[in-house]
Write a protein that holds these residues in place. Structure first.
Motif, PDB file in Angstrom:
ATOM      1  N   THR A  36      20.243   4.966  -7.748  1.00 19.26           N
ATOM      2  CA  THR A  36      20.311   3.516  -7.980  1.00 19.26           C
ATOM      3  C   THR A  36      19.746   2.746  -6.794  1.00 19.26           C
ATOM      4  N   ILE A  37      20.142   3.138  -5.579  1.00 19.51           N
ATOM      5  CA  ILE A  37      19.653   2.463  -4.379  1.00 19.51           C
ATOM      6  C   ILE A  37      18.128   2.535  -4.304  1.00 19.51           C
ATOM      7  N   HIS A  38      17.570   3.695  -4.544  1.00 17.81           N
ATOM      8  CA  HIS A  38      16.121   3.858  -4.399  1.00 17.81           C
ATOM      9  C   HIS A  38      15.346   3.211  -5.543  1.00 17.81           C
ATOM     10  N   GLN A  39      15.921   3.205  -6.737  1.00 14.65           N
ATOM     11  CA  GLN A  39      15.251   2.475  -7.816  1.00 14.65           C
ATOM     12  C   GLN A  39      15.289   0.969  -7.548  1.00 14.65           C
ATOM     13  N   ALA A  40      16.394   0.492  -6.989  1.00 15.19           N
ATOM     14  CA  ALA A  40      16.482  -0.924  -6.622  1.00 15.19           C
ATOM     15  C   ALA A  40      15.438  -1.251  -5.560  1.00 15.19           C
ATOM     16  N   TYR A  41      15.241  -0.347  -4.592  1.00 13.63           N
ATOM     17  CA  TYR A  41      14.192  -0.539  -3.587  1.00 13.63           C
ATOM     18  C   TYR A  41      12.841  -0.728  -4.251  1.00 13.63           C
ATOM     19  N   GLU A  42      12.532   0.144  -5.193  1.00 14.11           N
ATOM     20  CA  GLU A  42      11.211   0.071  -5.824  1.00 14.11           C
ATOM     21  C   GLU A  42      11.028  -1.239  -6.590  1.00 14.11           C
ATOM     22  N   LEU A  43      12.091  -1.756  -7.195  1.00 13.42           N
ATOM     23  CA  LEU A  43      11.999  -3.053  -7.869  1.00 13.42           C
ATOM     24  C   LEU A  43      11.747  -4.172  -6.865  1.00 13.42           C
ATOM     25  N   TRP A  44      12.444  -4.117  -5.719  1.00 15.57           N
ATOM     26  CA  TRP A  44      12.220  -5.135  -4.682  1.00 15.57           C
ATOM     27  C   TRP A  44      10.836  -4.981  -4.060  1.00 15.57           C
ATOM     28  N   PHE A  45      10.356  -3.743  -3.920  1.00 17.36           N
ATOM     29  CA  PHE A  45       8.998  -3.537  -3.415  1.00 17.36           C
ATOM     30  C   PHE A  45       7.983  -4.191  -4.358  1.00 17.36           C
ATOM     31  N   LYS A  46       8.217  -4.062  -5.644  1.00 25.31           N
ATOM     32  CA  LYS A  46       7.332  -4.701  -6.632  1.00 25.31           C
ATOM     33  C   LYS A  46       7.311  -6.207  -6.418  1.00 25.31           C
ATOM     34  N   GLN A  47       8.488  -6.794  -6.192  1.00 23.53           N
ATOM     35  CA  GLN A  47       8.564  -8.236  -5.969  1.00 23.53           C
ATOM     36  C   GLN A  47       7.868  -8.638  -4.672  1.00 23.53           C
ATOM     37  N   ILE A  48       8.046  -7.839  -3.618  1.00 21.55           N
ATOM     38  CA  ILE A  48       7.379  -8.128  -2.342  1.00 21.55           C
ATOM     39  C   ILE A  48       5.864  -8.131  -2.528  1.00 21.55           C
ATOM     40  N   PHE A 114       5.785   1.368  -1.143  1.00 21.22           N
ATOM     41  CA  PHE A 114       6.024   1.188   0.285  1.00 21.22           C
ATOM     42  C   PHE A 114       4.691   1.216   1.027  1.00 21.22           C
ATOM     43  N   ARG A 115       3.821   2.173   0.681  1.00 19.75           N
ATOM     44  CA  ARG A 115       2.504   2.266   1.318  1.00 19.75           C
ATOM     45  C   ARG A 115       1.643   1.062   0.941  1.00 19.75           C
ATOM     46  N   GLU A 116       1.791   0.581  -0.277  1.00 22.45           N
ATOM     47  CA  GLU A 116       1.044  -0.610  -0.684  1.00 22.45           C
ATOM     48  C   GLU A 116       1.439  -1.821   0.163  1.00 22.45           C
ATOM     49  N   ILE A 117       2.725  -1.958   0.449  1.00 22.64           N
ATOM     50  CA  ILE A 117       3.183  -3.065   1.292  1.00 22.64           C
ATOM     51  C   ILE A 117       2.568  -2.948   2.681  1.00 22.64           C
ATOM     52  N   GLU A 118       2.552  -1.727   3.224  1.00 21.79           N
ATOM     53  CA  GLU A 118       1.928  -1.524   4.534  1.00 21.79           C
ATOM     54  C   GLU A 118       0.452  -1.918   4.497  1.00 21.79           C
ATOM     55  N   PHE A 119      -0.271  -1.429   3.505  1.00 23.07           N
ATOM     56  CA  PHE A 119      -1.704  -1.730   3.400  1.00 23.07           C
ATOM     57  C   PHE A 119      -1.938  -3.229   3.235  1.00 23.07           C
ATOM     58  N   ALA A 120      -1.174  -3.841   2.322  1.00 25.11           N
ATOM     59  CA  ALA A 120      -1.361  -5.262   2.024  1.00 25.11           C
ATOM     60  C   ALA A 120      -0.970  -6.152   3.194  1.00 25.11           C
ATOM     61  N   SER A 121      -0.137  -5.624   4.079  1.00 25.77           N
ATOM     62  CA  SER A 121       0.281  -6.387   5.257  1.00 25.77           C
ATOM     63  C   SER A 121      -0.647  -6.160   6.440  1.00 25.77           C
ATOM     64  N   GLY A 122      -1.549  -5.194   6.328  1.00 28.00           N
ATOM     65  CA  GLY A 122      -2.537  -4.983   7.382  1.00 28.00           C
ATOM     66  C   GLY A 122      -2.461  -3.649   8.086  1.00 28.00           C
ATOM     67  N   LEU A 123      -1.463  -2.842   7.764  1.00 25.73           N
ATOM     68  CA  LEU A 123      -1.318  -1.536   8.408  1.00 25.73           C
ATOM     69  C   LEU A 123      -1.963  -0.487   7.497  1.00 25.73           C
ATOM     70  N   LYS A 124      -3.261  -0.294   7.682  1.00 21.60           N
ATOM     71  CA  LYS A 124      -4.031   0.562   6.790  1.00 21.60           C
ATOM     72  C   LYS A 124      -4.427   1.864   7.478  1.00 21.60           C
ATOM     73  N   HIS A 125      -4.026   2.979   6.868  1.00 23.23           N
ATOM     74  CA  HIS A 125      -4.413   4.300   7.356  1.00 23.23           C
ATOM     75  C   HIS A 125      -5.008   5.061   6.172  1.00 23.23           C
ATOM     76  N   GLU A 126      -6.312   5.232   6.214  1.00 18.93           N
ATOM     77  CA  GLU A 126      -7.009   5.830   5.069  1.00 18.93           C
ATOM     78  C   GLU A 126      -6.505   7.230   4.764  1.00 18.93           C
ATOM     79  N   GLY A 127      -6.051   7.945   5.804  1.00 20.15           N
ATOM     80  CA  GLY A 127      -5.556   9.291   5.591  1.00 20.15           C
ATOM     81  C   GLY A 127      -4.362   9.353   4.647  1.00 20.15           C
ATOM     82  N   LEU A 128      -3.587   8.278   4.591  1.00 20.41           N
ATOM     83  CA  LEU A 128      -2.417   8.256   3.711  1.00 20.41           C
ATOM     84  C   LEU A 128      -2.822   8.306   2.241  1.00 20.41           C
TER      85      LEU A 128
END
Length: 283
Positions: A36-48, A114-128
């Motif tokens: 439940t906690i991790h599914q809730a995270y993913e929903l909030w990540f979608k909103q972010i 989570f990786r999308e948030i990092e990329f969209a915020s400017g922390l981009k690592h192509e290896g990921l």
């Protein structure tokens, strides 16, 4: 006769409450909490991500006030996510270990959003992106995020429209830029942030947006810190379920910043400045 819309239908509650499939057999009481906690995270990540996309558009339209308000919504969500971590600490370590092995080889490292948030915020690592090569859906989304402008890109582009010196790190020419040229561009952006911080009343819209972005960076970092402590409290320094180093790897992420110029400018901020302009290191 058309059936009236109801709360359950609108929110698809029957679907939601049937998405928590526990793997432990017999089912362990605490596994439902973990899912439940991790599914809730993913929903909030979608909103972010939804808010990040909106903020980028608003900045491109020179709507700094609306963009700052949108980023501050992200910050409020992140405050909630920091608090949410500690609900997991209501599990005893031995109870978590009772179903942890069922998670192998899945890992939080594989959170696409989570990786999308990092990329969209400017922390981009192509290896990921390569780490998601076997997941076509995630791989495609991450490639798009990697290629798209980040929050930082949008912020500095918006500042340029307002006549401020904030050169871009254009991805198309990044490989051809010398380290010295990248350093000069970084310093120019830092100097512009310093100008905003020094003259925050005259540049109030720019200042409020810069502060909102900094808070996003700060609370995402706080989430990392609290997450590390929760993991250490649960499993110590055991390897991660996906084979990572676990806490050791997580600690290496603590110094990552989305907007390093916003932090760096504080180093050179000085209340004493005159006709020569705002203070800035010449080195």
């Amino acid at each position: 006769m058309t059936e009236l819309l109801s709360y359950n239908k609108y929110l698809r509650v029957p679907d939601l409450i049937n998405l928590q499939d526990c793997l432990s057999d017999p089912q362990h009481h605490d596994e439902l909490l973990f899912i439940t906690i991790h599914q809730a995270y993913e929903l909030w990540f979608k909103q972010i991500l939804h808010e990040i996309d909106a903020a980028i558009i608003l900045m491109s339209e020179d709507r700094f006030v609306a963009a700052a308000r949108t980023v501050r919504r992200i910050v409020e969500i992140e405050k909630l996510l920091v608090t949410q971590i500690h609900i997991l600490e209501t599990m005893s370590p031995i109870n978590f270990l009772a179903f942890r092995d069922q998670l192998n080889p899945a890992s939080g490292f594989q959170s696409m959003q989570f990786r999308e948030i990092e990329f969209a915020s400017g922390l981009k690592h192509e290896g990921l992106i390569h780490e998601f090569r076997d997941d076509e859906f995630a791989h495609e989304r991450l490639q798009k995020r990697f290629a798209a402008p980040s929050l930082g890109d949008a912020f500095y582009a918006a500042l340029r429209k307002r006549g401020l010196e904030a050169p871009a790190d254009d991805a198309s020419e990044k490989e051809s830029l010398s380290p010295e040229e990248r350093k000069k561009r970084y310093q120019k952006r830092t100097r512009t942030v310093l100008e905003i911080l020094t003259h925050f009343e005259e540049r109030n819209e720019e200042f409020q947006l810069a502060e909102a972005l900094l808070e996003h960076d700060e609370y995402f970092s706080l989430w990392r810190s609290h997450h590390i402590k929760m993991v250490e409290r649960m499993v110590g320094t055991k390897p991660g379920t996906g084979g990572s180093e676990g806490v050791g790897y997580l600690r290496t992420t603590l110094e990552k910043k989305f907007f390093p110029e916003l932090w760096e400018a504080r180093t050179y901020l000085d209340s004493k400045h005159g006709a020569s302009g705002c203070p800035f290191a010449k080195a």
